[in-house]
Design a protein around this motif. Sequence first.
Motif, PDB file in Angstrom:
ATOM      1  N   GLN A  99      -1.801  -3.702  10.100  1.00  0.00           N
ATOM      2  CA  GLN A  99      -1.094  -2.737   9.256  1.00  0.00           C
ATOM      3  C   GLN A  99      -1.611  -1.350   9.624  1.00  0.00           C
ATOM      4  O   GLN A  99      -2.705  -1.221  10.179  1.00  0.00           O
ATOM      5  CB  GLN A  99      -1.333  -3.074   7.772  1.00  0.00           C
ATOM      6  N   LEU A 105      -0.940   4.507   4.448  1.00  0.00           N
ATOM      7  CA  LEU A 105       0.011   3.573   3.818  1.00  0.00           C
ATOM      8  C   LEU A 105       0.959   4.304   2.878  1.00  0.00           C
ATOM      9  O   LEU A 105       0.532   5.157   2.099  1.00  0.00           O
ATOM     10  CB  LEU A 105      -0.755   2.522   3.011  1.00  0.00           C
ATOM     11  N   GLY A 106       2.211   3.978   2.979  1.00  0.00           N
ATOM     12  CA  GLY A 106       3.192   4.565   2.068  1.00  0.00           C
ATOM     13  C   GLY A 106       3.788   5.858   2.570  1.00  0.00           C
ATOM     14  O   GLY A 106       4.608   6.473   1.890  1.00  0.00           O
ATOM     15  N   ASP A 114       6.351  -2.476   4.819  1.00  0.00           N
ATOM     16  CA  ASP A 114       5.743  -3.132   3.660  1.00  0.00           C
ATOM     17  C   ASP A 114       5.963  -4.631   3.810  1.00  0.00           C
ATOM     18  O   ASP A 114       6.895  -5.192   3.246  1.00  0.00           O
ATOM     19  CB  ASP A 114       6.399  -2.588   2.380  1.00  0.00           C
TER      20      ASP A 114
END
Lengths: 536, 164
Positions: A99, A105-106, A114
């Motif tokens: 990831q 993240l986001g 996601d």
Amino acid sequence: MITGAQAMVKCLENEGVKDVFGYPGAAICPFYDALADSDIRHILVRQEQNAGHAASGYARVSGRPAVCIATSGPGATNLITALATAYMDSIPVIAITGQVSSEQLGRDVFQEADITGAAEPFTKYSYIVKNAADIPRIFKEAFIIAGSGRPGPVLIDIPIDIQNKKLEFHYPESVAIRGYKPTVEGNCGQIKRVAKALADCKKPVICVGGGVFFADAADEVLQFSQKLRIPVVSTMMGLGAVPGGYELFLGMMGMHGVAASNLAIREADLLLIVGARIGDRAVNSPDAIAKNTKIVHIDIDPAEIGKNVGVHIPLVGDAKNALSRLAGEVGALDFSEWAAQAAARKKPGEFPARESSVNPKRFMSMLSDAAPEDTILVADVGQNQIWSANYFQVKKGRFLTSGGMGTMGYSVPAAMGAKCACPEAPVFAVCGDGSFQMQMMELATIVQHQIPVKIVLMQNARLGMVRELQSNQYQGHCTAVFLDGSPDFLKLAGAYGIPASRIASDAEIPQALEALFAAQGPYLLVCDVDPGEASL
Amino acid sequence: MKHTISVLVENHAGVLSRISGLFSRRGFNIDSLAVGVTDDPTVSRITIVVNGNEYIVEQVKKQLNKLIDVLKVKIIEPEALISRELMLIKVTASADTRGEIIDIVKVIGARIVDISRNSLTVEITDSADQLELLQDLLGPYGILEVARTGTIALEKGVHSIHNK
């Protein structure tokens, strides 16, 4: 102190993982760097979905969770179909995905997806790792969750910065997961009720599903049936739970099943369902059956009981445990007469001779006769699947297919996985020319990693099952089912250095089988099949 | 028919989306859903009111129990139910109507929590039926906005979700 990536590899080693299937990318690179120092064999597939299917085949044959790996973003999303396939068939697959960095993240950075959110409906559980120190616990939990109770896929998503963080490694012997306590031991009172119902009935039938394999209850089913003389029917997922040639095995039930099985279910006054969820393809109108038949349902997943079919006696628990205790509880019962009556309806296959094509049913039947006892047959999806299910008799091997999801492109990668898990068994993948073209990139994997899988390709230049559906239900209006433009599969195999041959008549089958069995490495056999050939 | 279900879950990120995902995926209809932490900070309690027949409720319970993050599920029988919901309702109020509104609020057992020249904000904590009654009564004066928490519930007596 070791890195998160090294910890991930150590976790896999601690779980006894020998082979993993994957495809690298930037966000999973720290893990791959650490994996290179391990004895774990990495098999590089040619598309991530196939890593998932290969892990599925591996898990089904080894009986243990198997691992697939992909990078973030598209690598991870490519896994989803394989996860969904494994979820529907309750297969313990561990998916590890890289990831993007936690702090990004986001923010929709490059190759961010996601994946825990996207795969949520198709996983038994999923983790996004926030602290490197949690890696050992999470891996331990993941293997427990995937492989116990009703098995299923578990996803572990690990941001790249967590893979690079340092931690003190200690692999836990066990972990307590307070929200997860599968019921293994069947309830005593319920077992007594089942025993009484059996004593009161006249025409019982045992219906086995895929759950029998993960409970390792195949022997118990067979012994129970032999002792009481109860005929056995199977869902597609349950095929091979009892040997295909067993005298009281009536065959596959349901839409694509055989008459002997469906008639027995209709006539039965007690149906003992073991590890099957009674999906719509297995029983068309479960309510109609429940009206006249007492339904006993043994399943480890309480949510399956009463979901698709009304149940008179539910028995939540492990099939092996339940059946062996039930066997101790029932007295001397003998249903020989009924069993003989039900078994008498079994019909030997009829195979009208084909002169300019191969009768696929005859082929499967002859392959079955010639195959060694431990042969593992992996059927794809479509007509080839039905021909395989109904005419290949499992002896001591396995029949694998995507039963619930019906995922085309399953057979070759799953066969690769099965072969890696069980190198000594002959492994065959049976597919059509439609499904083959969804997975033919894996020929390279087979060659590169020397996985001697034999492939049987039923070529009818059609998407046969859809063609059949259109012929029967859409007034013969056949559309978008013509596979024109397919390559010359022999030349294609040749390009990979895989020996191949083609047959176009029944007369050639024996010779073709000989070549197929004699080949030491991978082999492709193309059977020309008439486009009008029916599934049943 | 409406059923009230109490669910104890792990108090960590992603749990609510797993639960709401389950409901939409399986086609269960949620009337209301309320979440809050319990006396144990690692555990949250979710109270869900669902609409459906016995089969649906049984399925909801079983499917919830399958989720690893779910620790306990209990369907609270209507006769054993103490349920409350909180509503804040802001209504237009002039010098002429303010008195009437205050009367209604008093009778129904609600209270005024904010007042301005042209509005009153009323707080009511009661069963969903009473909330609706209040809303209905205040409707003619002009409702500016409404916020509701969703129903929370406990069982009557000494019984709790921790014992059978």
